[in-house]
Design a protein around this motif. Structure first.
Motif, PDB file in Angstrom:
ATOM      1  N   LEU A 249     -61.995 -66.394  56.691  1.00  0.00           N
ATOM      2  CA  LEU A 249     -60.651 -66.338  56.130  1.00  0.00           C
ATOM      3  C   LEU A 249     -60.733 -66.091  54.628  1.00  0.00           C
ATOM      4  O   LEU A 249     -59.957 -65.307  54.062  1.00  0.00           O
ATOM      5  CB  LEU A 249     -59.906 -67.634  56.433  1.00  0.00           C
ATOM      6  CG  LEU A 249     -58.524 -67.808  55.799  1.00  0.00           C
ATOM      7  CD1 LEU A 249     -57.579 -66.707  56.262  1.00  0.00           C
ATOM      8  CD2 LEU A 249     -57.954 -69.179  56.133  1.00  0.00           C
ATOM      9  N   GLY A 253     -59.958 -62.390  54.909  1.00  0.00           N
ATOM     10  CA  GLY A 253     -58.494 -62.507  55.003  1.00  0.00           C
ATOM     11  C   GLY A 253     -58.073 -62.366  56.467  1.00  0.00           C
ATOM     12  O   GLY A 253     -58.909 -62.246  57.356  1.00  0.00           O
ATOM     13  N   LYS A 254     -56.821 -62.475  56.734  1.00  0.00           N
ATOM     14  CA  LYS A 254     -55.703 -62.601  55.810  1.00  0.00           C
ATOM     15  C   LYS A 254     -55.040 -63.962  56.023  1.00  0.00           C
ATOM     16  O   LYS A 254     -54.664 -64.301  57.141  1.00  0.00           O
ATOM     17  CB  LYS A 254     -54.720 -61.461  56.077  1.00  0.00           C
ATOM     18  CG  LYS A 254     -53.404 -61.556  55.356  1.00  0.00           C
ATOM     19  CD  LYS A 254     -52.482 -60.451  55.796  1.00  0.00           C
ATOM     20  CE  LYS A 254     -51.101 -60.601  55.151  1.00  0.00           C
ATOM     21  NZ  LYS A 254     -50.174 -59.557  55.633  1.00  0.00           N
ATOM     22  N   ARG A 255     -54.910 -64.732  54.939  1.00  0.00           N
ATOM     23  CA  ARG A 255     -54.307 -66.054  55.035  1.00  0.00           C
ATOM     24  C   ARG A 255     -52.782 -65.946  54.998  1.00  0.00           C
ATOM     25  O   ARG A 255     -52.215 -65.240  54.162  1.00  0.00           O
ATOM     26  CB  ARG A 255     -54.762 -66.941  53.878  1.00  0.00           C
ATOM     27  CG  ARG A 255     -54.193 -68.361  53.917  1.00  0.00           C
ATOM     28  CD  ARG A 255     -54.477 -69.103  52.615  1.00  0.00           C
ATOM     29  NE  ARG A 255     -55.896 -69.226  52.368  1.00  0.00           N
ATOM     30  CZ  ARG A 255     -56.676 -70.192  52.840  1.00  0.00           C
ATOM     31  NH1 ARG A 255     -56.145 -71.135  53.619  1.00  0.00           N
ATOM     32  NH2 ARG A 255     -57.969 -70.225  52.560  1.00  0.00           N
ATOM     33  N   VAL A 256     -52.129 -66.654  55.931  1.00  0.00           N
ATOM     34  CA  VAL A 256     -50.673 -66.772  55.922  1.00  0.00           C
ATOM     35  C   VAL A 256     -50.337 -68.239  56.160  1.00  0.00           C
ATOM     36  O   VAL A 256     -51.216 -69.055  56.481  1.00  0.00           O
ATOM     37  CB  VAL A 256     -50.010 -65.883  57.004  1.00  0.00           C
ATOM     38  CG1 VAL A 256     -50.268 -64.408  56.734  1.00  0.00           C
ATOM     39  CG2 VAL A 256     -50.491 -66.269  58.399  1.00  0.00           C
ATOM     40  N   ILE A 315     -53.652 -67.397  60.181  1.00  0.00           N
ATOM     41  CA  ILE A 315     -54.536 -66.257  59.959  1.00  0.00           C
ATOM     42  C   ILE A 315     -53.966 -65.035  60.681  1.00  0.00           C
ATOM     43  O   ILE A 315     -53.542 -65.130  61.835  1.00  0.00           O
ATOM     44  CB  ILE A 315     -55.964 -66.528  60.489  1.00  0.00           C
ATOM     45  CG1 ILE A 315     -56.559 -67.787  59.844  1.00  0.00           C
ATOM     46  CG2 ILE A 315     -56.882 -65.322  60.250  1.00  0.00           C
ATOM     47  CD1 ILE A 315     -57.903 -68.206  60.454  1.00  0.00           C
ATOM     48  N   PRO A 318     -57.301 -58.676  59.769  1.00  0.00           N
ATOM     49  CA  PRO A 318     -57.210 -57.309  59.234  1.00  0.00           C
ATOM     50  C   PRO A 318     -57.599 -56.290  60.313  1.00  0.00           C
ATOM     51  O   PRO A 318     -58.544 -56.506  61.080  1.00  0.00           O
ATOM     52  CB  PRO A 318     -58.230 -57.308  58.091  1.00  0.00           C
ATOM     53  CG  PRO A 318     -58.362 -58.748  57.694  1.00  0.00           C
ATOM     54  CD  PRO A 318     -58.196 -59.524  58.961  1.00  0.00           C
TER      55      PRO A 318
END
Length: 652
Positions: A249, A253-256, A315, A318
């Motif tokens: 992560l 990425g992508k962290r949400v 997460i 990508p």
């Protein structure tokens, strides 16, 4: 554990279909309440029955959702209107275990069974007593089970579910979040085992663990290794791990937010491992607050909910296409006990610690503090029970431990009505008594720090214990709890009139008052020696190295005295004697040496007096030997006796 099944034919009640295995029967047969087979149960998906201990039949269901729905239906049809205690006896074939946590005299009403909150709590209590280890349904499955009961059959429930769109990868061949969810749903009901999954095998159908499941889904959908310890390894050998998901992560990425991931079809929610080498948890979201996840050996791959659980982050992978979605509000856990959690109730933590200790998972000191030792014990317990191994105690782990996370409060203005001879010393509930005993024993400080200072917990209670041992009088529970709560020693005991002196019987009948003529005053005779008054200060001072409470003489410097309580043997013995005294005060053991009969007290239990006598003598003799320096090999025996006594009591 399989997919939710449809309604079946009533003839399944006569279809024997045994399920072998070491797991408890209610888990193996997906039947939380362990109900008997019946034609009616076929409406909720019954597929047969098995024979378990004692030759009893148990209905088998394809999923615990089907089984719990049938259990609700059975409660509604055959138990409404009964007292809960009577219902418990009927449910178990007159074994009479009742329903844990419920007043035996309360009436089971139709409103209770029809209300999902009350009904689920009730059936959870029944299921926990049947299995001895909680239940194997997720919170979402419990809700589904009650909905199936309300629908009236498995078919009616399944037919009423909203259609699930079958997502396909976009025509361009771009991997999608909808594709992740579609793949995940195809594996619901498959087995959970901590294992290595070949990410490049499209035909793999379990077993899974949580990280391997999601990493396999990502590789199958996007051809990308994500969440694996070594990204240079062959996809067939790459080892997935929640800690590696956290690393990727940060790296890829992508962290949400958790809220955005929960609202995204194919979004991923992650709970970090609680420490190096520990396990976290990970799940794929369906976009409407639900999850698909490999949850643990107890559950397998299931559809559950994102709500009411602890997550650290969301997460999005990508290279995978996601449909945009507005974040949804994710409800946090109503109550959760874990390392660093705020506002934890110490009494609840003590109950958790005591339950862990009773089940063989050492939490260290039973001190009401949720520290690293307690977290480690929770992790080991969760692993052993096949649950999500996160070190946190929420509703599911608490149910498996058999404890309540509700803080106990005393309502102001409620008076206790005292009736009968025993009213002055209210009995302790067994579930309250075990934590009390363990807290008492654990209050001793580690001796390596300063062997000259004995633990304070036993020292506080010694006056009460000595008084009980010397007089045969049961400890007043109110006084006992006051000492523990305030941390102050019991006050000096007023000598008891007509106290027993060796061979003299206790005079239980007051002598009549006779008027006598005045006579010349004679020289006062020496007062008879009161052994209690003499022995208690001596024993207390010998054990603790301090004056008996209330007998201190500040104007006279005390000579240093090495306390016998600084010796492990004496501490063990005092602890054993304390346990025996507590059991006697709760009415579980009779008074030793037939003191109850001598004092005219009715027996508090049918257990033989000889057992109580031996339970009193063993710690006394062991402690005397230890106090005089002759403990030797008896230390190991005393330790085993103490452990056995605690273990046996924990099984009650």
């Amino acid at each position: 554990m399989g997919q939710i099944g449809r309604s079946t034919d009533p003839s399944t009640a006569n279809n024997r279909d045994d399920v072998a295995g070491s797991e408890v029967a209610s888990f193996r047969y997906n039947n939380p309440g362990a109900q008997y087979p019946s034609a009616r149960a076929a409406r909720f998906g019954q597929i047969g029955y098995g024979i378990i201990g004692g030759g009893h039949k148990i209905a088998r269901f394809p999923s615990p959702v089907n089984g719990a729905a049938s259990n609700f239906d059975l409660l509604s049809r055959s138990y409404v209107g009964m007292r809960i205690g009577e219902a418990g006896k009927k449910w178990t074939g007159a074994h009479g275990f009742g329903v844990p946590g419920y007043d035996a005299n309360a009436i089971l009403t139709k409103e209770m069974v029809d209300d999902p909150v009350q009904a689920i709590a009730l059936l959870k209590a029944i299921a926990g007593r049947e299995s001895g280890k909680g239940n194997n349904l997720t919170e979402e499955q419990w809700r589904q089970a009650h909905q199936m009961y309300e629908a009236g059959s498995a078919d009616a429930f399944l037919n009423g579910l909203p259609a699930i769109a079958v997502a396909q990868p976009p025509a361009s061949g771009v991997p999608s979040g909808a594709g992740l969810v579609q793949r995940a749903r195809a594996h619901i009901g498959e087995q959970y085992v901590n294992t290595l999954v070949p990410k490049d095998d499209p035909d793999w159908h379990g077993p899974w663990d949580c990280a391997e499941f999601v990493s396999w889904l990502v590789y199958q959908e996007a051809g990308t290794l994500y969440g694996c310890v070594d990204h240079t390894a062959s996809p067939a050998k790459a080892d997935a791990y929640t800690g590696a998901w956290k690393t990727d992560l940060e790296r890829l990425g992508k962290r949400v937010s958790v809220e955005e991931a929960a609202a995204t079809v194919g979004g991923i929610v992650l709970r970090y491992p609680p420490g190096p080498g520990k396990m976290g948890h990970i799940a794929v979201c369906d976009g409407s607050g639900g999850t698909i996840e490999a949850k643990g050996r107890r559950y397998g791959v299931v559809a559950d909910t994102v709500h009411g659980r602890g997550w650290h982050t969301g997460i999005l992978i990508p290279g995978i296409s996601y449909d945009s979605a507005a974040p949804i509000k994710v409800n946090p856990p109503a109550v959760i006990y874990e390392l660093g959690a705020p506002n934890m109730d110490m009494a609840v933590v003590a109950r958790i610690q005591a339950a862990l200790a009773a089940k063989g998972f050492d939490p260290g000191l039973i001190d009401g503090e949720f520290g690293l030792n307690t977290q480690s014990a929770v992790l080991r317990f969760q692993e052993a029970e096949g649950m999500v191994v996160d070190g946190a105690v929420g509703p599911e782990t608490a149910a498996a431990l058999g404890v309540s996370l509700a803080a106990e409060t005393v309502k102001p203005g409620v008076a206790v009505v005292e009736t009968g001879l025993a009213a002055a010393a209210p009995a302790l509930d067994l579930q309250q008594l075990l934590p009390l005993i363990l807290m008492l024993l654990s209050k001793e400080k580690p001796m390596a720090a300063d062997p000259a200072k004995p633990g304070q917990g036993l020292e506080l209670l010694l006056p009460l214990i000595l008084q009980s041992a010397l007089t045969g009088k049961q400890v007043d529970i109110t006084q006992l709890l006051t000492v523990l709560a305030t941390g102050k020693p019991a006050p000096a005991v007023t000598p008891i009139a007509n106290a027993p002196v060796l061979s003299q019987p206790v005079n239980t009948v007051p002598a009549p008052v006779v008027s006598q003529p005045a006579t010349p005053q004679q020289p006062a005779a020496a007062a008879p020696v009161d052994l209690i008054t003499v022995l208690m200060p001596l024993l207390y001072e010998r054990l603790t190295g301090k004056p008996f409470p209330g007998t201190e003489k500040p104007d006279k410097p005390a000579e240093p005295l090495a306390p016998a309580m600084s010796r492990p043997s004496v501490q063990l013995s005092a602890g054993m004697l304390g346990i025996v005294t507590l059991l006697q005060s709760a009415g579980i053991l009779n008074l030793p040496f037939n003191l109850g009969a001598i004092a005219g007290q009715a027996p508090t239990t049918t257990a033989p007096v000889s057992g109580s006598t031996m339970a009193t003598l063993i710690p006394i003799i062991t402690g005397v030997i230890g106090a005089t320096g002759g403990f030797g090999a008896l230390g190991g025996i005393a330790s085993k006796l103490l452990g056995g006594l605690i273990g046996a009591f924990g099984k009650k």
